[in-house]
Design an enzyme around this catalytic site. Sequence first.
Site, PDB file in Angstrom:
ATOM      1  N   ASP A 298      16.673   5.540  36.157  1.00  0.00           N
ATOM      2  CA  ASP A 298      17.079   4.308  36.823  1.00  0.00           C
ATOM      3  C   ASP A 298      16.746   3.078  35.973  1.00  0.00           C
ATOM      4  O   ASP A 298      15.662   2.987  35.396  1.00  0.00           O
ATOM      5  CB  ASP A 298      16.326   4.222  38.163  1.00  0.00           C
ATOM      6  N   GLU A 340      21.184   5.259  33.620  1.00  0.00           N
ATOM      7  CA  GLU A 340      21.842   4.264  34.462  1.00  0.00           C
ATOM      8  C   GLU A 340      21.651   2.923  33.773  1.00  0.00           C
ATOM      9  O   GLU A 340      20.654   2.239  33.952  1.00  0.00           O
ATOM     10  CB  GLU A 340      21.244   4.227  35.868  1.00  0.00           C
TER      11      GLU A 340
HETATM   12  C1  GLC Z   1      19.306   0.726  40.100  1.00  0.00           C
HETATM   13  C2  GLC Z   1      19.752   1.218  41.451  1.00  0.00           C
HETATM   14  C3  GLC Z   1      19.795   0.074  42.405  1.00  0.00           C
HETATM   15  C4  GLC Z   1      18.415  -0.538  42.494  1.00  0.00           C
HETATM   16  C5  GLC Z   1      17.874  -0.876  41.114  1.00  0.00           C
HETATM   17  C6  GLC Z   1      16.414  -1.126  41.163  1.00  0.00           C
HETATM   18  O1  GLC Z   1      20.185  -0.193  39.565  1.00  0.00           O
HETATM   19  O2  GLC Z   1      20.988   1.862  41.338  1.00  0.00           O
HETATM   20  O3  GLC Z   1      20.236   0.470  43.673  1.00  0.00           O
HETATM   21  O4  GLC Z   1      18.492  -1.698  43.265  1.00  0.00           O
HETATM   22  O5  GLC Z   1      18.038   0.172  40.201  1.00  0.00           O
HETATM   23  O6  GLC Z   1      15.728   0.094  41.282  1.00  0.00           O
END
Ligand code: GLC
Length: 654
Positions: A298, A340
């Site tokens: 993440d 991500e």
């Molecule tokens: C990522 C997640 C998102 C979250 C962020 C902080 O972007 O997909 O939903 O708000 O991380 O953890």
Amino acid sequence: MVTDTAINSFWLARESNASLRRLLPRLETKYRGSTDQAAWEVYLARLQRHFPRLFERLHALYGRDYDFFYYLEHTLCAATEMWLARPPELKALDAMREADPSWYLSHRMMGAMCYVDLFAGDLEGLRRRIPYLSELGITYLHLMPLFKVPAGDNDGGYAISSYREVNANLGTMEALAELASELRAHGMSLVLDFVFNHTADEHEWAKRALAGDEEYQEFYRIFPDRRLPDAYERSMLEVFPDDHPGAFTYSNRMKKWVWTTFNNYQWDLNYENPAVFNRMVEEMLFLANHGVEILRLDAVAFIWKRVGTASQNLPEAHWIIQAFNAVAAIAAPAMVFKSEAIVHPDEVNRYIGVEECPLSYNPQLMALLWDALATRDVRILLKAMRHRFALPGGCAWVNYVRCHDDISWVFTNEDIAALGLDPREHRRFLNSFYTGRFEGSFARGVPFQENAQTGDARISGTCASLAGLERALVAGDAQETELAVRRILLLHGIIMLIGGIPLIYLGDELGTLNDYGYEQDPSKTGDSRWLHRAPFDWQRAEQRHDPATVAGRLYKGMLRLVQLRQQNLAFTRAETEFTDTGSPHVFGFFRNHDQYSVLVLGNFTEREQRLDARLLRHMGMRKTMVDLHAGRTLTATQELVMEPYQLMVLTRAV
Ligand code: GLC
Ligand code: GLC
């Protein structure tokens, strides 16, 4: 000429060898007796293979600390202990994956994602829904964060209080491991998040920091006054400005400033402290040992910060991920990383690599599919894909249309400007289009983190509502409904056939509409992403085999696409070759497998389009072709006629 780099890598190799020579006997003494000889040998071989790159990365990050070797030994002990604790079923999986390391490139791969509570209540409920997922052909299941979180607002699970406890409303860690095993028996890999940039302010480490424990204050980025925060903020972008301006939150209890990139209750971890890396290695392997096969890293862009930079995508962020990767390759090789990174497309690509993240979301494709639907013009999409779609061997995109987050317009300004458009105006147009403010727009979305001063915004809304289904149904317009259904299927058709792993946001296969209920819930109302986080509608799912319903039409179309993908060699480990179809409205690409090749065409307009059949013949197509999507043979002497939003999959003679 002997360069500095050559000397440096010579030096590193020597030091890495020396370190391993010193460490191995210590590991032998400590652990050899804990497992059988053969397994230990296999483990050591892996350790020897991956240690040099682990050493190199950790040395780059922490080599200047006098206690570097102490931490290094600790990393290896943690890896070894976690490997020893790894259940036999997963060790068997390790062996299988090592024999077929790029298993995730198969055309059988089909992804889905959901929140456990919204989809099925809890983990036990989810287990009972496996048949639904099997019916859709799912082989990759991403469950949104399901760990212990603060009550109330917790960023949809992304503020984690313990990586070792499942949220009590959903089940237990044991139930999670059992579910992973049962999913595996049904051919599905469990995907979970590793939310490693931050913890909740209720995590044990944060609680100790709050209580004044300086060892734990070092786990976060905490500052006694505004001097450094101000210095950092001068060159940073705001991520969640609605929640708090800038990147820091003041803690009354500590009388100090805490780095909080996202919400003020999400505390950024301090990876400059090697203890944080080591503790997070343990948390990561703990998850691996519960059956996670794909780990979604993440918010990768944010894990390292430096004054004078945007504190995003810094080289150290890559080194940290590469170091985690090496540890996983030693202690849990069945698990692979997916990044991500929702940032500039060139930066997204930098996280992708077998020794970093072999899998990555493809946010640029996602954003440009919506761009093409709004503009009815595929030229930006084509240009960007030609430039950035190809990946190194062993890597693949995870292609998606919608997910739990907002849509941000992460394409490059240069690609927009190349068409003579103003990037800023263009993003404004897209925001206006997808919030339905633009005259004639079919979409119904809501802005996310809108900035009144700059006009910047991102977009919330479900796939169906953004593609026109909500508006059409409210208006009772059958023709518009048909067009919306086609738009939804067109976008999904592209992500399923373009190459990589398609990822369905569960509910989209049935045309789930926006859920405005979140406005009444105080813990959600400020965050419009809840608009597209509705409870899964199982009544609607019951209509899925009824072609008289919209849900049924969509579902049937979706199944057809899944089958098309899973049953054709053209989609397995095949290269993607983007092509200019001669029309700015029709997107096209070939998938070329050894003996088999297809041309995928998508009409991004609500009008019929005609392609020049001679141009197609220049590309190697024949007059008579089979459209695998429609299941019919067609002849195009002069022109190939495409219906509104039609998707064609034409076979090419090889
Ligand atoms: C990522 C997640 C998102 C979250 C962020 C902080 O972007 O997909 O939903 O708000 O991380 O953890
Ligand atoms: C890999 C895959 C290929 C895919 C590409 C993009 O190279 O082998 O199937 O098209 O990644 O994801």
